[in-house]
Design an enzyme around this catalytic site. Structure first.
Site, PDB file in Angstrom:
ATOM      1  N   GLY A   1       0.819  -1.207   0.000  1.00 18.08           N
ATOM      2  CA  GLY A   1       0.000   0.000   0.000  1.00 18.08           C
ATOM      3  C   GLY A   1       0.853   1.257   0.000  1.00 18.08           C
TER       4      GLY A   1
ATOM      5  N   ARG B   1       1.887  11.446  -8.345  1.00 24.59           N
ATOM      6  CA  ARG B   1       1.245  11.435  -7.023  1.00 24.59           C
ATOM      7  C   ARG B   1       2.099  10.750  -5.959  1.00 24.59           C
ATOM      8  NH1 ARG B   1      -4.667  12.128  -6.772  1.00 24.59           N
ATOM      9  NH2 ARG B   1      -5.264  12.983  -8.782  1.00 24.59           N
TER      10      ARG B   1
ATOM     11  N   ARG C   1      -0.460  -8.492  -3.782  1.00 30.21           N
ATOM     12  CA  ARG C   1      -0.558  -7.416  -2.798  1.00 30.21           C
ATOM     13  C   ARG C   1       0.130  -7.887  -1.531  1.00 30.21           C
ATOM     14  NH1 ARG C   1      -2.334  -3.948   0.830  1.00 30.21           N
ATOM     15  NH2 ARG C   1      -3.696  -4.658   2.499  1.00 30.21           N
TER      16      ARG C   1
ATOM     17  N   THR D   1      -0.698  -4.940   5.424  1.00 36.60           N
ATOM     18  CA  THR D   1      -0.967  -5.232   6.827  1.00 36.60           C
ATOM     19  C   THR D   1      -2.461  -5.457   7.023  1.00 36.60           C
ATOM     20  OG1 THR D   1      -1.106  -2.875   7.280  1.00 36.60           O
ATOM     21  CG2 THR D   1       0.988  -3.953   7.756  1.00 36.60           C
TER      22      THR D   1
ATOM     23  N   GLU E   1      -8.649  -5.904   6.134  1.00 37.56           N
ATOM     24  CA  GLU E   1      -7.751  -4.986   5.419  1.00 37.56           C
ATOM     25  C   GLU E   1      -8.629  -4.179   4.470  1.00 37.56           C
ATOM     26  OE1 GLU E   1      -6.405  -5.958   1.716  1.00 37.56           O
ATOM     27  OE2 GLU E   1      -8.504  -6.485   2.002  1.00 37.56           O
TER      28      GLU E   1
ATOM     29  N   GLU F   1      -8.109  -3.654   0.646  1.00 40.74           N
ATOM     30  CA  GLU F   1      -7.811  -3.631  -0.793  1.00 40.74           C
ATOM     31  C   GLU F   1      -8.055  -4.933  -1.570  1.00 40.74           C
ATOM     32  OE1 GLU F   1      -5.474  -2.625   1.529  1.00 40.74           O
ATOM     33  OE2 GLU F   1      -5.682  -0.469   1.268  1.00 40.74           O
TER      34      GLU F   1
ATOM     35  N   ASP G   1      -2.251  -5.428  13.777  1.00 43.94           N
ATOM     36  CA  ASP G   1      -3.055  -5.135  14.965  1.00 43.94           C
ATOM     37  C   ASP G   1      -4.151  -6.180  15.131  1.00 43.94           C
ATOM     38  OD1 ASP G   1      -3.897  -3.525  12.543  1.00 43.94           O
ATOM     39  OD2 ASP G   1      -5.681  -3.314  13.775  1.00 43.94           O
TER      40      ASP G   1
END
Ligand code: HPA
Length: 235
Positions: free
Chosen positions: A21, A44, A88, A91, A179, A181, A204
């Site tokens: 990410g 970006r 991907r 976390t 998550e 995505e 976490d």
């Protein structure tokens, strides 16, 4: 040929791409693991690099956070740049009782509270699913590296701060972690006839109010990166 979001020319991006990410993590992976990394995108600040890992050309590209963001970047990788495989690496918050901080989860499927699938106008509920080829390669790589991992259903959520506090309900359905995505990535891959897999490190445990330190995240992230890189060169 470039896109509004990516300055790369066709041919500058490898057939297999690792997508963290955080674009700075893409830079870290490129500088730590790839030989002769070349930065092909800075639009970006969503950095992308191509180099070689054990002789095979691999790219690493930031995805940004959330399904709209990974939806854009992965769509362009698959449909404009001829990418075949996206791993991907990110976390997640574990919601399974038996999955603890720093453990690795491989997303076999991705449930979601997002409406992303509505664009496909299906007369039912779509089940976003990882590509078995990538899943098998990642499991084989994790076994070879001696890393412990869990494989199962994850939740791709549109909200990080969620007013509905619905995690316990997802937990009841056997969902391992949250998550933001994977579901969009899996749907883009399916629609394009390409391959995708999401590998996660638990940062976490929202139901237990536990989280890792930045230092711990850095170390455990490395195991996941190595699984993804070893899988990438074996597909
Ligand atoms: N929620 C959503 N996304 C996440 C989390 C979380 O708790 N942890 C890491 N990514």
């Amino acid at each position: 040929m470039s896109t509004p979001h990516n300055n790369a020319e066709y041919g500058q991006i490898a057939k297999t791409v690792l997508m963290p990410g955080d674009p700075l993590r893409a830079k870290f992976i490129a500088e730590t693991y790839l030989e002769n990394p070349v930065c092909y995108n800075e639009v970006r600040g969503m950095l992308g690099f191509t180099g070689t890992y054990k002789g095979k050309e691999i790219s690493v590209q930031g995805s940004g956070m959330g399904m709209p963001s990974i939806g854009i970047y992965s769509h362009e990788l698959y449909n404009v740049y001829g990418v075949e495989n996206i791993f991907r690496i990110g976390t997640a918050g574990s919601i399974a009782d038996n999955i603890n901080l720093r453990e690795i989860i491989i997303g076999q499927s991705a449930s979601t509270n997002s409406n992303y699938a509505s664009q496909y106008r299906l007369p039912g509920t779509y089940a976003p699913t990882a590509s078995y080829k990538l899943l098998k390669a990642a499991v084989d790589a994790a076994d070879k590296l001696g890393s412990a991992y869990h494989v199962g259903n994850i939740l791709s959520s549109d909200t990080f701060y969620d007013d509905a506090s619905s995690l316990a309900d997802w937990q009841k359905m056997g969902v391992l972690a949250i998550e933001m995505e994977a579901a969009a990535l899996y749907m883009n891959a399916a629609r394009a006839g390409k391959n995708a897999l999401c590998i996660l490190t638990v940062s976490d445990c929202p139901l237990k109010n536990l989280s890792t330190t930045a230092q711990e995240r850095q170390t455990s992230f490395r195991d996941m990166m190595e699984i993804a890189l070893e899988a990438a060169i074996n597909i």
